[in-house]
Design a protein around this motif. Structure first.
Motif, short mmCIF file in Angstrom:
data_model
loop_
_atom_site.label_atom_id
_atom_site.label_comp_id
_atom_site.label_asym_id
_atom_site.label_seq_id
_atom_site.Cartn_x
_atom_site.Cartn_y
_atom_site.Cartn_z
N ASN A 143 7.22 -8.66 6.29
CA ASN A 143 6.00 -8.92 5.52
C ASN A 143 5.65 -7.84 4.49
O ASN A 143 4.47 -7.62 4.20
N VAL A 144 6.66 -7.16 3.96
CA VAL A 144 6.40 -6.20 2.89
C VAL A 144 6.40 -6.96 1.56
O VAL A 144 7.34 -7.69 1.24
N ASP A 145 5.34 -6.80 0.82
CA ASP A 145 5.19 -7.45 -0.48
C ASP A 145 4.39 -6.50 -1.37
O ASP A 145 3.30 -6.06 -0.98
N PRO A 146 4.88 -6.18 -2.56
CA PRO A 146 4.19 -5.20 -3.40
C PRO A 146 2.97 -5.74 -4.13
O PRO A 146 2.41 -5.06 -4.99
N PHE A 147 2.53 -6.96 -3.77
CA PHE A 147 1.43 -7.59 -4.49
C PHE A 147 0.21 -6.68 -4.60
O PHE A 147 -0.42 -6.57 -5.66
N ILE A 148 -0.17 -6.01 -3.50
CA ILE A 148 -1.38 -5.19 -3.50
C ILE A 148 -1.25 -4.02 -4.48
O ILE A 148 -2.24 -3.57 -5.06
N VAL A 149 -0.02 -3.54 -4.70
CA VAL A 149 0.20 -2.46 -5.66
C VAL A 149 0.13 -3.03 -7.09
O VAL A 149 -0.46 -2.43 -7.98
N PHE A 150 0.73 -4.21 -7.29
CA PHE A 150 0.62 -4.88 -8.59
C PHE A 150 -0.84 -5.26 -8.88
O PHE A 150 -1.23 -5.44 -10.04
N HIS A 151 -1.62 -5.41 -7.83
CA HIS A 151 -3.04 -5.76 -7.97
C HIS A 151 -3.84 -4.62 -8.60
O HIS A 151 -4.94 -4.82 -9.09
N HIS A 152 -3.27 -3.41 -8.57
CA HIS A 152 -3.91 -2.24 -9.17
C HIS A 152 -2.94 -1.58 -10.17
O HIS A 152 -2.50 -0.46 -9.97
N PRO A 153 -2.60 -2.29 -11.25
CA PRO A 153 -1.58 -1.77 -12.16
C PRO A 153 -2.14 -0.80 -13.19
O PRO A 153 -3.35 -0.75 -13.44
N ASP A 154 -1.25 -0.03 -13.79
CA ASP A 154 -1.58 0.75 -14.98
C ASP A 154 -1.43 -0.21 -16.16
O ASP A 154 -0.32 -0.58 -16.52
#
Length: 214
Positions: A143-154
């Motif tokens: 269940n690793v998905d980088p969505f939450i990091v993409f949710h806070h992009p530069d």
């Protein structure tokens, strides 16, 4: 057939050939990325999971002043006894309980993480495609998905990210809702994301409420 009609037919044939070659090129690139991800994916997922943890720890500390789940639970209990919701209290004060100098320091950390994570995710997208557990045959981390990091992009990387994520959407490695939500983030969260089947309740500054269903 006139010369103009002949030119038009030649143009259509060339365009069709170009689209076929481009499609084959994209398919071959996606295949290479998938093969590389099967080989290196577990290490990449470990890296992504650390990004997620760092992102969430920094944001949790900014809101609650701690990352200790026990302490946060105590805070919830204390406010619940007063009939208050902790989240609404903290958000309404805009974390004013944190000294201004500390608040600036926390935001600096968050901004630095956003830039660092965005740059690294761009590198990963180019080499492997969208890195999530479900793409691996035998993932060590579930269940690793980088969505939450993409949710806070530069958002200074908006153009590059938009092109890369569009490629991932066309390759079927992300769905349209994920794509639209990240695009909403990259567009500084203006309006509401174009997510199918979701109803949004928007509270306007003048006190009115709008209901938007996609």
């Amino acid at each position: 057939m006139t010369n103009l009609q002949l030119m038009y037919h030649h143009f259509i044939k060339l365009l069709a050939l170009f689209l076929i070659l481009a499609s084959c090129g994209h398919q071959e690139k996606a295949k290479v990325q998938d093969e590389k991800f099967q080989k290196d994916g577990n290490q990449i997922l470990l890296e992504v999971s650390r990004m997620i943890a760092a992102d969430q720890d920094a944001r949790t500390f900014r809101i609650y002043g701690t990352t200790d789940s026990v302490e946060i639970e105590k805070m919830y209990s204390q406010f619940a006894k007063q009939g208050l919701a902790l989240d609404s209290v903290l958000m309404s004060t805009d974390t004013s309980f944190i000294p201004p100098q500390q608040e600036d320091s926390i935001q600096t950390v968050i901004d630095e993480l956003q830039t660092k994570h965005t740059r690294r995710l761009i590198e990963i997208l180019k080499e492997y495609g969208y890195p999530k557990s479900s793409r691996l045959t035998r993932p060590r981390l579930q269940n690793v998905d980088p969505f939450i990091v993409f949710h806070h992009p530069d958002i200074s990387y908006k153009s590059e990210l938009t092109a890369l994520l569009k490629t991932e959407l066309l390759a079927g490695r992300i769905d349209s809702n994920t794509y639209e939500t990240i695009m909403w983030d990259l567009n500084e969260r203006k309006g509401v994301p174009n997510i199918k089947g979701v109803t949004f309740v928007v509270h306007n500054k003048d006190g009115t409420v709008d209901t938007i269903k996609n």
